[in-house]
Scaffold this motif. Structure first.
Motif, PDB file in Angstrom:
ATOM      1  N   GLU A   1       9.046  -7.228  13.950  1.00 57.01           N
ATOM      2  CA  GLU A   1       8.569  -6.229  13.000  1.00 57.01           C
ATOM      3  C   GLU A   1       8.373  -6.890  11.643  1.00 57.01           C
ATOM      4  OE1 GLU A   1      11.025  -2.761  13.062  1.00 57.01           O
ATOM      5  OE2 GLU A   1      10.460  -2.272  15.124  1.00 57.01           O
ATOM      6  N   THR A   2       7.174  -6.768  11.111  1.00 56.85           N
ATOM      7  CA  THR A   2       6.846  -7.416   9.845  1.00 56.85           C
ATOM      8  C   THR A   2       6.719  -6.425   8.693  1.00 56.85           C
ATOM      9  OG1 THR A   2       4.467  -7.260  10.274  1.00 56.85           O
ATOM     10  CG2 THR A   2       5.606  -9.211  11.091  1.00 56.85           C
ATOM     11  N   PHE A   3       6.815  -5.121   8.986  1.00 59.07           N
ATOM     12  CA  PHE A   3       6.708  -4.110   7.937  1.00 59.07           C
ATOM     13  C   PHE A   3       8.073  -3.540   7.549  1.00 59.07           C
ATOM     14  CE2 PHE A   3       2.535  -3.851  10.092  1.00 59.07           C
ATOM     15  CZ  PHE A   3       1.725  -4.145   9.002  1.00 59.07           C
ATOM     16  N   SER A   4       9.147  -4.052   8.147  1.00 54.12           N
ATOM     17  CA  SER A   4      10.486  -3.537   7.859  1.00 54.12           C
ATOM     18  C   SER A   4      11.134  -4.387   6.771  1.00 54.12           C
ATOM     19  CB  SER A   4      11.351  -3.572   9.125  1.00 54.12           C
ATOM     20  OG  SER A   4      10.796  -2.770  10.137  1.00 54.12           O
TER      21      SER A   4
ATOM     22  N   PRO B   1       0.834  -1.205   0.000  1.00 56.52           N
ATOM     23  CA  PRO B   1       0.000   0.000   0.000  1.00 56.52           C
ATOM     24  C   PRO B   1       0.865   1.250   0.000  1.00 56.52           C
ATOM     25  CG  PRO B   1       0.102  -0.936   2.195  1.00 56.52           C
ATOM     26  CD  PRO B   1       0.802  -1.910   1.291  1.00 56.52           C
ATOM     27  N   ALA B   2       0.226   2.396  -0.092  1.00 57.57           N
ATOM     28  CA  ALA B   2       0.970   3.660  -0.136  1.00 57.57           C
ATOM     29  C   ALA B   2       1.790   3.877   1.124  1.00 57.57           C
ATOM     30  CB  ALA B   2       0.006   4.825  -0.342  1.00 57.57           C
ATOM     31  N   GLU B   3       1.279   3.405   2.268  1.00 53.95           N
ATOM     32  CA  GLU B   3       1.977   3.565   3.540  1.00 53.95           C
ATOM     33  C   GLU B   3       1.903   2.274   4.340  1.00 53.95           C
ATOM     34  OE1 GLU B   3      -0.043   6.757   5.492  1.00 53.95           O
ATOM     35  OE2 GLU B   3       1.102   8.320   4.456  1.00 53.95           O
ATOM     36  N   THR B   4       2.931   2.048   5.158  1.00 51.86           N
ATOM     37  CA  THR B   4       2.902   0.987   6.159  1.00 51.86           C
ATOM     38  C   THR B   4       3.308   1.600   7.494  1.00 51.86           C
ATOM     39  OG1 THR B   4       5.132   0.357   5.430  1.00 51.86           O
ATOM     40  CG2 THR B   4       3.308  -1.003   4.666  1.00 51.86           C
ATOM     41  N   PRO B   5       2.854   1.024   8.608  1.00 52.95           N
ATOM     42  CA  PRO B   5       3.126   1.651   9.900  1.00 52.95           C
ATOM     43  C   PRO B   5       4.487   1.266  10.476  1.00 52.95           C
ATOM     44  CG  PRO B   5       1.696  -0.233  10.198  1.00 52.95           C
ATOM     45  CD  PRO B   5       1.909  -0.103   8.721  1.00 52.95           C
ATOM     46  N   LEU B   6       5.152   2.236  11.065  1.00 50.81           N
ATOM     47  CA  LEU B   6       6.300   1.982  11.923  1.00 50.81           C
ATOM     48  C   LEU B   6       5.754   1.929  13.347  1.00 50.81           C
ATOM     49  CD1 LEU B   6       9.326   1.769  12.595  1.00 50.81           C
ATOM     50  CD2 LEU B   6       9.417   4.270  12.570  1.00 50.81           C
ATOM     51  N   VAL B   7       5.743   0.734  13.925  1.00 54.99           N
ATOM     52  CA  VAL B   7       5.127   0.528  15.236  1.00 54.99           C
ATOM     53  C   VAL B   7       6.187   0.666  16.321  1.00 54.99           C
ATOM     54  CG1 VAL B   7       3.801  -1.041  16.686  1.00 54.99           C
ATOM     55  CG2 VAL B   7       3.444  -1.027  14.206  1.00 54.99           C
ATOM     56  N   LEU B   8       5.997   1.634  17.202  1.00 55.45           N
ATOM     57  CA  LEU B   8       6.893   1.859  18.334  1.00 55.45           C
ATOM     58  C   LEU B   8       6.053   1.829  19.604  1.00 55.45           C
ATOM     59  CD1 LEU B   8       9.072   4.783  16.893  1.00 55.45           C
ATOM     60  CD2 LEU B   8       9.671   2.361  17.014  1.00 55.45           C
ATOM     61  N   GLY B   9       5.957   0.645  20.197  1.00 56.93           N
ATOM     62  CA  GLY B   9       5.102   0.500  21.370  1.00 56.93           C
ATOM     63  C   GLY B   9       3.647   0.712  21.003  1.00 56.93           C
TER      64      GLY B   9
ATOM     65  N   ARG C   1       2.568   3.508  19.640  1.00 55.95           N
ATOM     66  CA  ARG C   1       2.497   4.462  18.526  1.00 55.95           C
ATOM     67  C   ARG C   1       2.619   3.754  17.184  1.00 55.95           C
ATOM     68  NH1 ARG C   1       6.622   9.004  18.549  1.00 55.95           N
ATOM     69  NH2 ARG C   1       8.072   7.330  19.129  1.00 55.95           N
ATOM     70  N   LYS C   2       1.863   4.245  16.206  1.00 53.25           N
ATOM     71  CA  LYS C   2       1.974   3.782  14.831  1.00 53.25           C
ATOM     72  C   LYS C   2       2.237   4.995  13.941  1.00 53.25           C
ATOM     73  CE  LYS C   2      -0.838  -0.407  15.066  1.00 53.25           C
ATOM     74  NZ  LYS C   2      -1.976  -1.152  14.465  1.00 53.25           N
ATOM     75  N   ILE C   3       3.448   5.045  13.391  1.00 50.30           N
ATOM     76  CA  ILE C   3       3.858   6.175  12.566  1.00 50.30           C
ATOM     77  C   ILE C   3       3.772   5.762  11.098  1.00 50.30           C
ATOM     78  CG2 ILE C   3       5.726   7.790  12.050  1.00 50.30           C
ATOM     79  CD1 ILE C   3       6.842   7.132  14.863  1.00 50.30           C
ATOM     80  N   PRO C   4       2.942   6.435  10.288  1.00 46.57           N
ATOM     81  CA  PRO C   4       2.839   6.055   8.874  1.00 46.57           C
ATOM     82  C   PRO C   4       4.129   6.353   8.113  1.00 46.57           C
ATOM     83  CG  PRO C   4       1.620   8.077   9.289  1.00 46.57           C
ATOM     84  CD  PRO C   4       2.069   7.573  10.629  1.00 46.57           C
ATOM     85  N   VAL C   5       4.575   5.387   7.330  1.00 48.60           N
ATOM     86  CA  VAL C   5       5.798   5.529   6.539  1.00 48.60           C
ATOM     87  C   VAL C   5       5.451   5.320   5.071  1.00 48.60           C
ATOM     88  CG1 VAL C   5       8.105   4.609   6.083  1.00 48.60           C
ATOM     89  CG2 VAL C   5       7.244   4.707   8.435  1.00 48.60           C
ATOM     90  N   ALA C   6       5.797   6.294   4.230  1.00 50.12           N
ATOM     91  CA  ALA C   6       5.520   6.191   2.795  1.00 50.12           C
ATOM     92  C   ALA C   6       6.409   5.127   2.161  1.00 50.12           C
ATOM     93  CB  ALA C   6       5.746   7.537   2.118  1.00 50.12           C
ATOM     94  N   ASN C   7       5.851   4.382   1.200  1.00 49.96           N
ATOM     95  CA  ASN C   7       6.595   3.316   0.530  1.00 49.96           C
ATOM     96  C   ASN C   7       7.044   3.674  -0.879  1.00 49.96           C
ATOM     97  OD1 ASN C   7       6.343   1.448   2.686  1.00 49.96           O
ATOM     98  ND2 ASN C   7       4.247   0.978   2.040  1.00 49.96           N
ATOM     99  N   TYR C   8       6.308   4.547  -1.555  1.00 56.03           N
ATOM    100  CA  TYR C   8       6.547   4.814  -2.971  1.00 56.03           C
ATOM    101  C   TYR C   8       7.328   6.112  -3.171  1.00 56.03           C
ATOM    102  CZ  TYR C   8       3.339   1.040  -4.170  1.00 56.03           C
ATOM    103  OH  TYR C   8       2.748  -0.192  -4.311  1.00 56.03           O
ATOM    104  N   PRO C   9       8.121   6.187  -4.238  1.00 55.87           N
ATOM    105  CA  PRO C   9       8.983   7.364  -4.434  1.00 55.87           C
ATOM    106  C   PRO C   9       8.242   8.676  -4.614  1.00 55.87           C
ATOM    107  CG  PRO C   9       9.057   5.894  -6.343  1.00 55.87           C
ATOM    108  CD  PRO C   9       8.368   5.148  -5.256  1.00 55.87           C
ATOM    109  N   ASP C  10       6.986   8.645  -5.094  1.00 57.82           N
ATOM    110  CA  ASP C  10       6.268   9.908  -5.271  1.00 57.82           C
ATOM    111  C   ASP C  10       5.835  10.517  -3.946  1.00 57.82           C
ATOM    112  OD1 ASP C  10       4.349   8.001  -4.699  1.00 57.82           O
ATOM    113  OD2 ASP C  10       2.893   8.741  -6.159  1.00 57.82           O
ATOM    114  N   LYS C  11       5.966   9.747  -2.843  1.00 61.92           N
ATOM    115  CA  LYS C  11       5.598  10.258  -1.520  1.00 61.92           C
ATOM    116  C   LYS C  11       6.777  10.289  -0.547  1.00 61.92           C
ATOM    117  CE  LYS C  11       1.236  10.629  -2.632  1.00 61.92           C
ATOM    118  NZ  LYS C  11       0.615  11.965  -2.812  1.00 61.92           N
TER     119      LYS C  11
END
Length: 252
Positions: free
Chosen positions: A240-243, A157-165, A167-177
């Motif tokens: 971590e499964t999104f890294s 997807p366009a974003e995946t979460p960086l989970v820190l405890g 908190r869930k911080i959205p992280v962009a995956n694609y170069p246009d973002k």
């Protein structure tokens, strides 16, 4: 029989485990000439004058037949001070509007091939360059270049979460973002390596265990869904499964 192993160079990672098996099915290969790219990203050399080039926006991998373009340069790669400035001048842009996305060394000629984006945002254009032993910087044209291409199945997807405890911080995956000066970078396709007739590819997919390692036989026919990679992050104290795997070293 030789076996291929990987050293996964993951900063502050203490352990890695793979889950699941490569699934059948996926995207079939296409072929043609004069390829176009949306965002030229990761590079890797293959056999017989083939250069694999990943498109981080389209989430595809293209095998470029560049035997002719690889010939003729002075062997080796000369060190060039301020090479970003030199490339920007060659392309007619300011260095701050140039993004170098990857570089690889031809194992036969020792020339260096560099992928870059001329400009930023929607108007940016992909460029492939070669630097030879005399320090000559040359733009490699894709005109009339034969190629084959595969799309990665189930792109992220366009974003995946960086989970820190909590908190869930959205992280962009694609170069246009993605912020080109940011920490994470493009995560759709992160690294490639070719060995023993197969292209190994890391990146993300749109699954619960998003980090993926794919093994794609070459010549391209189709791409499987790949194997999920689950990483234990020592500093974060959690799985971590999104890294994605950002880099790896194959050896036999």
């Amino acid at each position: 029989m030789r076996r291929t192993y990987f050293k996964l160079l993951l900063v502050v990672t203490l352990a890695l485990a793979t889950t699941g098996l490569p699934a059948a099915g996926g995207a079939d290969a296409t072929a043609g000439s004069s390829p176009t790219f949306k965002h030229l990203q990761t590079l890797a050399f293959g056999p017989d004058g083939v250069l694999f080039a990943a498109d981080g926006q389209e989430v595809s991998i293209t095998a470029l037949q560049l035997a002719k373009q690889m010939a003729g340069g002075v062997p080796g790669t000369k060190d060039i001070a301020g090479i970003d400035q030199k490339i920007a001048g060659l392309l007619g842009v300011d260095a701050k509007n140039l993004v170098i996305t990857d570089m690889v060394v031809n194992p036969k000629t020792r020339n260096t091939f560099i992928s870059a984006m001329r400009g930023q945002g929607a108007g940016a254009t992909p460029v492939l360059l070669r630097v030879d032993g005399a320090g000559k910087i040359e733009v490699i044209s894709f005109d009339q270049v034969r190629y084959s291409r595969v799309l990665m199945p189930n792109p992220p997807p366009a974003e995946t979460p960086l989970v820190l405890g909590e908190r869930k911080i959205p992280v962009a995956n694609y170069p246009d973002k993605v912020d080109p000066k940011g920490l994470m970078g493009v995560q759709t396709i992160t690294h490639m390596a070719f060995i023993d007739g197969k292209l190994y590819v890391s990146g993300l997919a749109n699954e619960e265990f998003a980090s993926k390692m794919r093994v794609i036989p070459y010549p391209f026919v189709t791409v499987s869904k790949g194997t999920s990679v689950e990483i234990y992050h020592g500093s974060h104290g959690q799985l971590e499964t999104f890294s994605p795997v950002f880099t790896f070293v194959p050896y036999t």
